[in-house]
Design a protein around this motif. Structure first.
Motif, short mmCIF file in Angstrom:
data_model
loop_
_atom_site.label_atom_id
_atom_site.label_comp_id
_atom_site.label_asym_id
_atom_site.label_seq_id
_atom_site.Cartn_x
_atom_site.Cartn_y
_atom_site.Cartn_z
N UNK A 84 -12.36 11.86 16.25
CA UNK A 84 -11.55 12.77 17.07
C UNK A 84 -10.16 12.77 16.46
N UNK A 85 -9.72 13.92 15.96
CA UNK A 85 -8.46 14.00 15.23
C UNK A 85 -7.40 14.73 16.05
N UNK A 86 -6.18 14.20 16.00
CA UNK A 86 -5.06 14.75 16.77
C UNK A 86 -3.85 14.89 15.86
N UNK A 87 -2.82 15.54 16.38
CA UNK A 87 -1.53 15.58 15.69
C UNK A 87 -1.49 16.54 14.52
N UNK A 88 -0.39 16.45 13.78
CA UNK A 88 -0.15 17.37 12.66
C UNK A 88 -1.22 17.23 11.58
N UNK A 89 -1.82 16.06 11.45
CA UNK A 89 -2.77 15.81 10.37
C UNK A 89 -4.23 16.01 10.78
N UNK A 95 -10.30 7.61 16.85
CA UNK A 95 -9.25 8.57 17.20
C UNK A 95 -8.13 8.37 16.19
N UNK A 96 -7.83 9.42 15.40
CA UNK A 96 -6.85 9.29 14.33
C UNK A 96 -6.01 10.56 14.23
N UNK A 97 -4.90 10.43 13.51
CA UNK A 97 -4.02 11.58 13.27
C UNK A 97 -2.64 11.37 13.84
N UNK A 98 -1.69 12.14 13.32
CA UNK A 98 -0.31 12.03 13.76
C UNK A 98 0.62 12.76 12.81
N UNK A 99 1.78 12.18 12.56
CA UNK A 99 2.80 12.81 11.73
C UNK A 99 2.30 13.03 10.31
N UNK A 100 2.54 14.23 9.77
CA UNK A 100 2.12 14.56 8.41
C UNK A 100 3.21 14.16 7.43
N UNK A 101 2.93 13.10 6.65
CA UNK A 101 3.88 12.65 5.63
C UNK A 101 3.46 13.06 4.23
N UNK A 102 2.47 13.94 4.14
CA UNK A 102 2.07 14.46 2.84
C UNK A 102 0.86 13.80 2.22
N UNK A 103 0.28 12.81 2.86
CA UNK A 103 -0.90 12.13 2.32
C UNK A 103 -2.13 13.01 2.50
N UNK A 104 -3.13 12.81 1.63
CA UNK A 104 -4.39 13.56 1.79
C UNK A 104 -5.45 12.75 2.54
N UNK A 105 -5.22 11.46 2.78
CA UNK A 105 -6.09 10.57 3.55
C UNK A 105 -7.46 10.35 2.91
N UNK A 106 -7.56 10.65 1.62
CA UNK A 106 -8.84 10.44 0.93
C UNK A 106 -9.19 8.96 0.81
N UNK A 143 0.85 -1.19 0.00
CA UNK A 143 0.00 0.00 0.00
C UNK A 143 0.89 1.24 0.00
N UNK A 144 0.34 2.36 -0.38
CA UNK A 144 1.12 3.60 -0.44
C UNK A 144 1.49 4.05 0.97
N UNK A 145 2.76 4.01 1.28
CA UNK A 145 3.26 4.44 2.58
C UNK A 145 4.76 4.68 2.50
N UNK A 185 -1.38 1.10 13.40
CA UNK A 185 -1.91 1.54 12.10
C UNK A 185 -1.29 2.89 11.75
N UNK A 186 -0.19 2.85 11.00
CA UNK A 186 0.54 4.07 10.68
C UNK A 186 0.30 4.53 9.25
N UNK A 187 -0.69 3.94 8.57
CA UNK A 187 -1.07 4.41 7.24
C UNK A 187 -2.57 4.20 7.05
N UNK A 188 -3.12 4.81 6.01
CA UNK A 188 -4.57 4.76 5.78
C UNK A 188 -5.08 3.35 5.54
#
Length: 474
Positions: free
Chosen positions: A394-399, A369-380, A190-192, A349-352
């Motif tokens: 509930x979203x947390x972190x940079x994303x 509860x999701x969110x964390x380091x922003x690696x440039x993905x749009x999470x679509x 998968x894309x990661x 779970x570190x990717x979509x």
């Protein structure tokens, strides 16, 4: 088997003072290399430095000094996470110096046949499961690498009657040259990790190095349902052992009978089946008997069966370890029930894709509860499963804004963005409290971030442990 011996009297630089770096430095030093270990962290953050220096190994902390890499250096062993653009690695590339990861060194040391398992998701669960099955079958596994004992340490103690069962990342595989597993296993792609690899092509080619040195006498276990895995088949020289959820395989392989129709819940009773090279069918276990939830864990089970059979386990020896295995910490791990709400920790779970798989495994309404380091993905990629499976986010972190945006597009109205602040633990506590306010009896609160943890936590393990501690004290 003589790779470390080749560097007797030669200068070797080890980059990174993590567990694997410390062990590979000790190993090369024991084999007569002149070893220098370098870490950009300051000396006070490198407690391992004194131990290495006491052995006569040079340690340089606090940055990468000019002259660290020079023409007399014969080998650079880098921590897998250090990018190839890092100055000492770039210098080694410029000078044509051999650059490997610990996996390559361990391979040359190891007297046991190696099982190498990789994939974007499911590596740890499958690796652990294979270890349990081979142990039950009396095949003397040693599970090492990213989970448990550093690979070099385990390799030095392994004997020919053992099986070395190793979880491998794309970062580790990219730094291999002659690494040859007797059995390879590619679970999915998968894309990661595009922040590291730059392109999907580089990511896929790094994963594919698992097969590069195999021959017809080796075995390659691949996910027949994954189109990217299938594309690699023409380049694989090893004997193929595919596994499938959606196709009844006509050649040797492991599959579900009757096959699953994608995205259809039909209530049929299903069995995991092995077809051997002669075309004979062996029933392994009923699907309903496997304790781990979710179709993705059935994929992991199919892969573990295929690997174990390739290693010599008898089909009749597989059922009990498949029934009794309860999973791995931080992988859709049951935590507790509070006021009728069930909590699951899926911090790994570190990717979509991983989050999508976890959401699909749960039938109850989910507060995510999701969110964390922003690696440039749009999470679509999360949009369809948000629509089908999630009642609140509930979203947390940079994303957090990106995750919140996808939730809005999915039509969700219960969306909370939690400010991370400076105290990561308190921020996660606040997120859990917000999630509890949005949940009611019968719901599930799921930590499944779809992101790496490094913007807030040292690791996904720390994130998961704090989640569990908070839930237990609610």
């Amino acid at each position: 088997m003589n790779h470390p011996e080749e560097y007797r009297g030669q200068q070797v630089v080890v980059l990174g003072l993590a567990k694997s770096g410390v062990q590979v430095a000790k190993t090369l030093h024991r084999h007569g290399a002149i070893v220098t270990v370098n870490d950009r962290k300051e000396r006070q953050q490198c407690p391992e430095a004194s131990e290495l220096e006491a052995l006569g190994i040079s340690v340089v902390c606090g940055g990468h000094p000019e002259g660290l890499i020079h023409p007399e250096v014969q080998l650079v062993v880098k921590n897998p996470g250090i990018p190839y653009s890092a100055p000492p690695v770039a210098k080694a590339l410029e000078l044509g110096i051999e650059i490997v990861t610990e996996v390559e060194v361990a391979y040359h040391l190891c007297r046991a046949p190696i099982i190498g398992i990789t994939g974007s998701n499911g590596k740890t669960t499958t690796t652990t499961w294979v270890g349990k099955i081979l142990e039950a079958a009396g095949l003397n596994p040693i599970v090492a690498g990213n989970i448990g004992t550093p690979l070099c340490e385990a390799a030095e103690h392994a004997e020919s009657h053992n099986w070395m069962v190793v979880e491998l990342s794309s970062f580790q595989l990219k730094g291999t040259q002659e690494f040859l597993p007797k059995i390879s296993c590619l679970l999915n792609i998968a894309e990661t990790h595009l922040d590291y690899h730059g392109t999907m092509e580089d990511y896929i080619s790094s994963k594919a190095k698992l097969f590069a040195c195999q021959s017809e006498s080796d075995t390659a276990v691949i996910n027949w349902d994954d189109p990217v895995c299938r594309q690699l088949v023409p380049y694989i020289k090893a004997r193929l052992m595919p596994f499938s959820m959606t196709e009844e395989l006509q050649s040797e392989g492991v599959f579900v009978q009757p096959s699953f129709i994608p995205d259809v819940e039909d209530g049929l009773k299903r069995t995991l089946v092995y077809r051997n090279a002669l075309g004979q069918l062996h029933t392994i276990v009923e699907v309903d008997e496997i304790a781990l939830p979710g179709r993705f864990n059935l994929e992991n089970a199919l892969a573990a069966i295929a690997v174990s059979l390739a290693a010599g386990a008898a089909p009749e020896a597989l059922a009990e370890p498949l029934r009794s295995f309860r999973g791995v910490e931080h992988r859709l791990e049951y935590v507790d029930v509070k006021e009728g709400v069930t909590y699951y920790n899926n911090s790994k779970a570190t990717n979509s894709k991983a989050t999508t798989m976890a959401l699909g495994a749960i039938s109850a309404p989910i507060v995510l509860i999701a969110g964390g380091l922003d690696r440039g993905s749009d999470y679509m990629e999360l949009l369809p499963v948000f629509k089908d499976r999630v009642k609140a986010v509930v979203a947390i972190g940079e994303t957090k804004e990106k995750i919140g945006h996808v939730a809005t597009l999915a039509g969700l109205t219960a969306i909370k963005l939690v400010d991370t602040g400076d105290n990561a633990a308190e921020s996660l506590r606040s997120a859990i409290i917000e999630a509890a306010r949005l949940a009611k009896a019968g719901d599930v609160i799921l930590l499944s971030p779809a992101c790496a943890s490094w913007d807030m936590f040292a690791s996904y393990e720390e994130r998961g442990r704090i989640f569990k501690e908070v839930v237990h004290t609610l």
